[in-house]
Design a protein around this motif. Sequence first.
Motif, PDB file in Angstrom:
ATOM      1  N   GLU A 193      -6.095   7.069  -2.214  1.00 40.33           N
ATOM      2  CA  GLU A 193      -5.130   6.165  -2.844  1.00 40.33           C
ATOM      3  C   GLU A 193      -3.716   6.726  -2.708  1.00 40.33           C
ATOM      4  O   GLU A 193      -2.749   5.976  -2.587  1.00 40.33           O
ATOM      5  N   ARG A 250       0.818  -1.217   0.000  1.00 46.89           N
ATOM      6  CA  ARG A 250       0.000   0.000   0.000  1.00 46.89           C
ATOM      7  C   ARG A 250       0.847   1.261   0.000  1.00 46.89           C
ATOM      8  O   ARG A 250       0.392   2.311  -0.406  1.00 46.89           O
ATOM      9  N   GLU A 259      -6.828   4.372   7.837  1.00 46.22           N
ATOM     10  CA  GLU A 259      -6.991   3.623   6.584  1.00 46.22           C
ATOM     11  C   GLU A 259      -7.686   2.284   6.770  1.00 46.22           C
ATOM     12  O   GLU A 259      -8.237   1.742   5.824  1.00 46.22           O
TER      13      GLU A 259
END
Lengths: 862, 350
Positions: A475, A399, A457
Amino acid sequence: MGSMFRSEEVALVQLFLPTAAAYACVSQLGELGLVEFRDLNASVSAFQRRFVVDVRRCEELEKTFAFLQEEVRQAGLTLPLPEGALPAPLPRDLLHIQEETDRLEQELRDVRGNRQALRAQLHQLQLHSAVLGQGHGPSLAASHTDGPLERTPLLQSPGGPHQDLRVNFVAGAVEPHKAAALERLLWRACHGFLIASFRDVEQQLEGPVTGEPATWVTFLISYWGEQIGQKIRKITDCFHCHVFPFVEQEEARRAALQQLQQQSQELQEVLGETEHFLSQVLARVQRLLPPWQVQIRKMKAVYLALNQCSVSTTHKCLIAEAWCATRDLPTLQQALQGSSCSLSLAGRGWRVRASLKAPAISLVCLSACRVPQSEAGVSAVVHRIPCRDMPPTLIRTNRFTASFQGIVDAYGVGRYQEVNPAPYTIITFPFLFAVMFGDVGHGLLMFLFALAMVLAENRPAVKTAQNEIWRTFFEGRYLLLLMGLFSVYTGFIYNECFSCATAVFPSGWSVAAMANQSGWSDAFLAQQPLLSLDPNVTGVFLGPYPFGIDPVWSLAVNHLSFLNSFKMKMSVILGVTHMTFGVVLGVFNHMHFGQWHRLLLETLPELVFLLGLFGYLVFLVAYKWLRVTAASAASAPSILIHFINMFLFSSSPTNRPLFSGQEVVQPTLVVLALAMVPVLLLGTPLFLHREHRRCHSRRRQQPDKDTAGLLDLPDTSLASQGSDEEKAGCPGDQAEAEFVLSEVFMHQAIHTIEFCLGCISNTASYLRLWALSLAHAQLSQVLWAMVMRAGLSLGGEMGVAAVVLVPVFAAFAVMTVAILLVMEGLSAFLHALRLHWVEFQNKFYSGTGYKLSPFTFAVEGE
Amino acid sequence: MLEGAELYFNADHGYLEGLVRGCKAGLLTQRDYINLVQCETLEDLKIHLQTTDYGNFLANQTNPLTVSIIDTEMRKKLCREFEYFRNHSLEPLSTFFTYMTCSYMIDNVILLMNGALQKKSVKEILVKCHPLGRFTEMEAVNIAETPSDLFNAILVETPLAPFFQDCMSENTLDELNIEILRNKLYKSYIEAFYKFCKNHGDVTAEIMCPILEFEADRRAFIITLNSFGTELSKEDRETLYPTCGKLYPEGLRLLAQAEDFEQMKRVADHGVYKALFEAVGDGSGGKTLEDVFYEREVQMNVLAFNRQFHYGVFYAYTKLKEQEIRNVVWIAECISQRHRTKINSYIPIL
């Protein structure tokens, strides 16, 4: 991080799937999402493929599902999301699902049909009662009273034979928008042999099909004669009117009306029951449908994948070709082994055989597959095959790295095994952004915003938010985090926090010393609006500020020209460094692809050209910074003039040389750099041409050996390691056979021109760092001066100032976020993006690959 | 009308023109036809059509697929598109659309009257009516017994009313009279449409007039061809010819005198139609005159898309789509009847 540096090794594997096991294997692969199937039947149209019947069955089911879903939706219900692991159903489960679905569908259709029929009946009844009861009561009464009057003359005129002629009635209801047309047509067609009265129904009736309420119009037509009657009936038919029997006696009508009302009450009860049953069926659909939908979708995907396989000659197995990362090969084998366990029950087994370029892996494969092979007769095989096509690019991200990889991929997915710029982008991108966005306050706000997103998140609400803009920011949260952090850093360098300087350390300049030394009197101070501090006076300049720009500059009028000079030079230094780094990264490409000649014939000339001209400029800047002191500032040489003279091979007498030997060094560098241009232009093409010729002549000398190699090719089934090597050598020969000198020349010429001109224009392009940071600083300063400072200097009294400052600060805060953070941030982001895509990546990155898109059941975005 | 459609056309009709051009891009290509021809069953055909712009238009059919279902659904799709264009159009484009529907309305009226004559039920015939030519009073057509009845009672409110001027007579409606009525109606319709386009001027006239001229001449040829061996007199025949074509006036006069196919061919010898008649194959092998005319029509309609800022694209698109439907239906018929030898004689749209 090792896999970040370049894309992973991807192998083309051939899967031999026994016909019986193929479905289970592919479904297992779909769950794992490891391989990308290649379409082996590209020339076969969709309906001629092997599993088209199964696909069609799935489609049939999906059609039924769509019907069920639509029913549920129409009833105002929603389908819950399916939960738990739902593997693709076995073919025998499909039958079960199909049966169940068909039954549900049948039930639903029946119930719905019933309800429809009941509703239509009810509608009919309601219309009938409306026609009878409402509307024409008074008109009928009127016609009764008028009747004799009207009838007498008409009866008299035709005379005798029509004595028994009496008025007939047609009564009915018509949709409102057709009423006018009907009335006109009746009039035209029957020339007034009738009396028609139209009336709106008082209450709105629900349409039987749509369920939407509409006001119908009832009509009553009185006429004479059969001919006219037939015509009227035809016309009313054509307008789809509902025509009802109409009794003339009022009592009979009333009785009929009562009966109708009773009937409609009964009907309504039945309808209620039907609705109840319908809701039960729908509840069942709601429970069963979502998992089925997922399962059938998976099943269809599996069959579509199987459709891409070709059939072996013996029809015993399917052959699939797929791309798979070599790292995943063991997992792939294990997965197939897992599915083969269920297979071994059916008396089958599988085998993995691998060979060719990666002997280590093939050994693993061989050892892994021997055992099951000995157990069972029919085998499933994983077989690694060589391939001339460029494999797809696979770079695993987490991520954190995903957003940076995204920046690179947006320009172009890297060629297979090309150096991936993403790991460097992780640092350089936020840094270049921060150079343009340098402000402690703004950076901190951005950092905190990103930090909040990073900390939150894992919250489901944040994760599943659908807002597109929000998702974009989310994102890129790690990117924003680093951008904010770096902006804080550059903000400290520029010494700006919301455009105000902070004095963390004591300033290196002393005004007191200057005042004492030059003896500024009060009168002198009152006269002069501007005072200058001379660093040459002892005690005025105590030494450089420990970190960043001295805060005293924020008071100076020449603040801007000082910063401009600094930022411009900094931009050039950063730019040249960044570009050089890009050229150096190309070295790893050449080394990895074994193109050693390019190291010498391309990278070296490029480096010499870049460093000889612009590297020297950087050197001049640094040298002047270090060597020219405040004392000699007045007579300091101009770098600009020197640099121009360097290209003109001249020198200007007024411009002192920077260092001894400069007259020799400069022309040498220019000549060296220019000499590199022909090397760059001709080196690679000539080298390739020579290689090609040598290869060609060698082949002519030994034609027999080559044909032997070619003859070896067909028996790939039992191919030994040796013949594989020969085969691996073959593509190279092929490539050389296609060698066209003019094309290579053209390509290299373009590359050379692009590089040489690019060095100049790209260096200039890096000046955007200066321009944008200047714009950002100026804008934030304007905002501070026009809004906040104006607000602060407004109120004389304490209370007024406090009240005024609230809206002023609100305006300041909103404008800071909207203009400086969002707008300026976006523009700085865009420019940083450009610097990476154009100036940095064109030095080494071709970006002409394509991504590995594995066959997977995982839903996008989850 | 003002010249220079470039300047103002887009203000009113730009959206629709863009839309229709997009729709035109969705017409089946030669490649699609090649794939369609290979189909074994109607289900295959359906699967292939799903990959084209037709999409899932057959998805809701639960009954086994038949050619007529395909035909109806394709027509419905065309009709939906046409209705969309029509609902979003402004004057004078909407009048243009009305003119376009008129020909279908004439066909429907005639169909219904024929049905009434043969004592068929209205519902049975309604299915066969073209959806583009539907209108409310349509079903009442069978109450009329003479053309003037028909006009006075039913058609006076429809756009067909102006075309009736020439056909008012008290003749009873038998089969021949209905056919004559159809041709008279069509004649005045096409002349009115031609006049409308001509008056509109500009690119629309430049595109539409040749198309309508061709249409008029085609009708003249077909009427002549069909009248051989019937009781229709030559004078009557001449009154049926639309007079807006290239054959008018000399060619039509000659055509009226023609007594067989050869004489008819001689009439065409001088004009633009020579090539068409030469392309007609004789006997079994070659193309029929009808096919040749269709090919020519397709060609003209495709060419209409080369110019911008005119209404002809809407006409051309509808006609091309109709041809496409005819093609697909032809292929589907060939497939369902297992009569593959003639499957390739569809008319490709370029």
